[in-house]
Design an enzyme around this catalytic site. Structure first.
Site, PDB file in Angstrom:
ATOM      1  N   TYR A   1       0.819  -1.215   0.000  1.00 50.80           N
ATOM      2  CA  TYR A   1       0.000   0.000   0.000  1.00 50.80           C
ATOM      3  C   TYR A   1       0.854   1.267   0.000  1.00 50.80           C
ATOM      4  O   TYR A   1       0.634   2.201  -0.778  1.00 50.80           O
ATOM      5  CB  TYR A   1      -0.948   0.009   1.208  1.00 50.80           C
ATOM      6  CG  TYR A   1      -1.716   1.293   1.333  1.00 50.80           C
ATOM      7  CD1 TYR A   1      -2.897   1.493   0.622  1.00 50.80           C
ATOM      8  CD2 TYR A   1      -1.263   2.331   2.146  1.00 50.80           C
ATOM      9  CE1 TYR A   1      -3.607   2.681   0.722  1.00 50.80           C
ATOM     10  CE2 TYR A   1      -1.955   3.523   2.244  1.00 50.80           C
ATOM     11  CZ  TYR A   1      -3.122   3.691   1.533  1.00 50.80           C
ATOM     12  OH  TYR A   1      -3.818   4.868   1.623  1.00 50.80           O
TER      13      TYR A   1
ATOM     14  N   ASP B   1      -8.349  -3.426  -1.358  1.00 51.81           N
ATOM     15  CA  ASP B   1      -9.505  -2.638  -1.773  1.00 51.81           C
ATOM     16  C   ASP B   1      -9.082  -1.335  -2.447  1.00 51.81           C
ATOM     17  O   ASP B   1      -9.797  -0.809  -3.304  1.00 51.81           O
ATOM     18  CB  ASP B   1     -10.382  -2.334  -0.556  1.00 51.81           C
ATOM     19  CG  ASP B   1      -9.606  -1.639   0.553  1.00 51.81           C
ATOM     20  OD1 ASP B   1      -9.789  -0.429   0.725  1.00 51.81           O
ATOM     21  OD2 ASP B   1      -8.816  -2.309   1.238  1.00 51.81           O
TER      22      ASP B   1
ATOM     23  N   LYS C   1     -11.285  -9.114   5.237  1.00 51.92           N
ATOM     24  CA  LYS C   1     -11.886  -7.812   5.522  1.00 51.92           C
ATOM     25  C   LYS C   1     -12.584  -7.313   4.269  1.00 51.92           C
ATOM     26  O   LYS C   1     -11.952  -7.016   3.258  1.00 51.92           O
ATOM     27  CB  LYS C   1     -10.818  -6.816   5.967  1.00 51.92           C
ATOM     28  CG  LYS C   1     -11.412  -5.468   6.356  1.00 51.92           C
ATOM     29  CD  LYS C   1     -10.318  -4.481   6.676  1.00 51.92           C
ATOM     30  CE  LYS C   1     -10.918  -3.119   6.956  1.00 51.92           C
ATOM     31  NZ  LYS C   1      -9.861  -2.089   7.067  1.00 51.92           N
TER      32      LYS C   1
END
Length: 530
Positions: free
Chosen positions: A270, A305, A377
């Site tokens: 990330y 995500d 998640k």
């Protein structure tokens, strides 16, 4: 040789899934080797924090930064901070770490790299002090287990995960406690925008932050104490989440372990992709931080995500699966167990796309079946929230239903006011009503949900898995020698191109010397009982 029976709802071939994991391992192994050969300023500062050094000077610069900077100027980063620091303490330069950091900041102490007997004494002294900090992390883990047993755990899965983000820790606390009363099982204190780019951890309780609250040890302590009160009041343990990412990933992980946080956002790529942090810096820091999380019994949340906020959720679905497989490999190599892998994925297909809900189900069920023991998640829609709160609430309801149908482990509460305002307590209450209704009405619906064999959902899921394997094949292609670092540089994930020799924080990385020593990595690598 007979073909093994297929028992999954998606008709996944076990051999194909095994092959995908093997490719992820091949792609990730060189990264781990590289990480073991390097250290960073953040890893060394985290070691000082585990040894008990905290606080900051009058300007707000942490003492760990002051001490680290002086040691680095005198002897370099490549040997680590431990031998020079504890050698100075043993030579009588100061009585403790704080006093030594103060003298270092004043320019009244010089550091050296000890040799022979002096090095052995410094090694023993540093290990003794750092081990006390790791032992505190161990005690916090036992404390969590005891409180879960005393108060009880969340009554159902998926756990309902809700964000608070006022910027003021003293405003976050009552909002978090009210959210817990309304049914939230996990409270995430979202971090102030930009903190991931700070190469220091702010000190103390903070009352100003943009779109979030600063991650500090004192803020961790205050929120943990408040949620412990809520756990006692509600008769169930309420979990706390924050962010171990950015330039201070190892330090924040250490502080989370010391203050008994339960989950931390911690993704292997990330910071590289979305904050332009140097890839080498990130991979070194994430390995250390995940070793701390493993020791602390903290569940990590990965960030796949985010790819779908920059890339198309249909075309790039396979990059999510690929990243999940890589995140799983890196996490397990660092010592995390299946129950600690909150692998991320999201409900981000454009609602106008025909069969969008069926594709969302395919993607969610694929993640669930590739990682059957991981909590996962599941993230709500954000990219295609338009400001129409009624449509947004309906879309969040579909997201919640997808979570119920596919047996997700951690479900982040979607807000109908996404991209409009920072949510009010009333917004969160309506969003939690949505979740509670769907979860209670659906019950154990995931047990009854079986997509048609060979149908749209099954075919889509198998297609995404096949595309993931094709991508991993290209990454580990030995003939062309691309490797994961080259794939990241080419914009494979999230359309972000991040070369290994650029990005923020590169100047804080060093190749370990032959005399390098770090007691924290020694204890964590060996998984020693203390």
């Amino acid at each position: 040789m007979p073909t093994p029976a297929r028992t999954t709802k998606l008709d996944l071939d076990p051999a194909t899934v095994k092959h995908a994991r093997s490719l992820a391992r091949k792609a990730g192994r060189p990264i781990v080797t590289m990480a073991k050969k390097h250290t960073t300023v953040a890893v060394e500062r985290a070691t000082l924090r585990l040894a008990g050094l905290g606080g900051a000077d009058e300007e707000g610069t942490p003492w760990v930064n002051r001490l680290m900077d002086t040691v680095r100027a005198d002897v370099g980063l490549e040997h680590g901070v431990s031998l020079p620091v504890w050698d100075a303490l043993l030579r009588g330069e100061a009585d403790d770490l704080t006093a030594l950091a103060q003298k270092a900041a004043a320019g009244s102490v010089r550091f050296r790299l000890p040799e022979g007997r002096d090095a052995a004494r410094a090694r023993t002294a540093s290990r003794r002090q750092v081990a006390r900090g790791i032992k505190t992390v161990d005690k916090r883990r036992i404390e969590r287990e005891r409180l879960v047993k005393r108060h009880g755990d969340a009554p159902r899965q998926p756990w309902i995960y809700l964000i608070v983000a006022t910027g003021d820790i003293y405003e976050d606390i009552p909002q978090a406690q009210q959210a817990a009363r309304e049914g939230a099982d996990v409270i995430a204190v979202i971090r102030s925008t930009g903190q991931s780019l700070l190469d220091f951890v702010p000190e103390g309780a903070t009352r100003e932050g943009y779109a979030g609250t600063y991650a500090t040890q004192e803020n961790f302590r205050l929120m943990r104490a408040a949620l412990d009160q809520s756990s006692k009041e509600l008769g169930r343990y309420v979990r706390l989440t924050n962010y171990a990412s950015g330039l201070c990933m190892p330090e924040i992980a250490a502080l989370a372990g010391l203050e008994r946080l339960d989950m931390m956002l911690n993704d292997s790529m990330y910071g590289i992709l979305f904050r332009d942090i140097n890839p080498v810096r990130t991979f070194v820091d994430q390995r250390f931080s995940r070793q701390v999380h493993a020791r602390a019994g903290i569940i990590i949340n990965t960030g796949e995500d985010n790819y779908l906020t920059t890339a198309d959720a249909v075309e790039a679905a396979h990059t999510v699966t690929t990243s999940q497989l890589l995140n799983e490999y890196f996490a397990k190599e660092a010592g995390l167990e299946d129950w600690q892998l909150g692998l991320g994925h999201a409900f981000e297909i454009d609602p106008a796309v025909p069969d969008s809900f069926r594709m969302e189900l395919a993607h969610a069920l694929l993640a669930r079946e590739i990682f059957p023991k991981a909590p996962l998640k599941w993230m709500p829609p954000t990219r295609h929230m338009t400001g129409d709160v009624f449509k947004g609430n309906l879309l969040d309801g579909f997201f919640n239903l997808a979570g119920a149908l596919t047996g997700q482990g951690i479900l982040l509460v979607g807000m109908m006011t996404e991209a409009v305002v920072t949510p009010w307590i009333s917004d969160r209450d309506i969003a939690l009503q949505n979740v509670r209704y769907v979860m209670e009405a659906a019950g154990r619906l995931h047990e009854d949900f079986h997509p048609a064999p060979g149908g749209f959902i099954v075919s889509r899921a198998n297609q995404v898995l096949a595309e993931s394997i094709e991508l991993l094949d290209r990454i580990v292609d030995t003939e062309h020698g691309r490797g994961l670092l080259d794939a990241i540089a080419d914009g494979t994930f999230g359309l972000m191109k991040r070369p290994a020799d650029a990005g923020r924080g590169l100047d804080g990385v060093a190749v370990k010397s032959s005399t390098y020593y770090n007691p924290a990595t020694e204890i964590l690598d060996a998984k020693e009982a203390l």
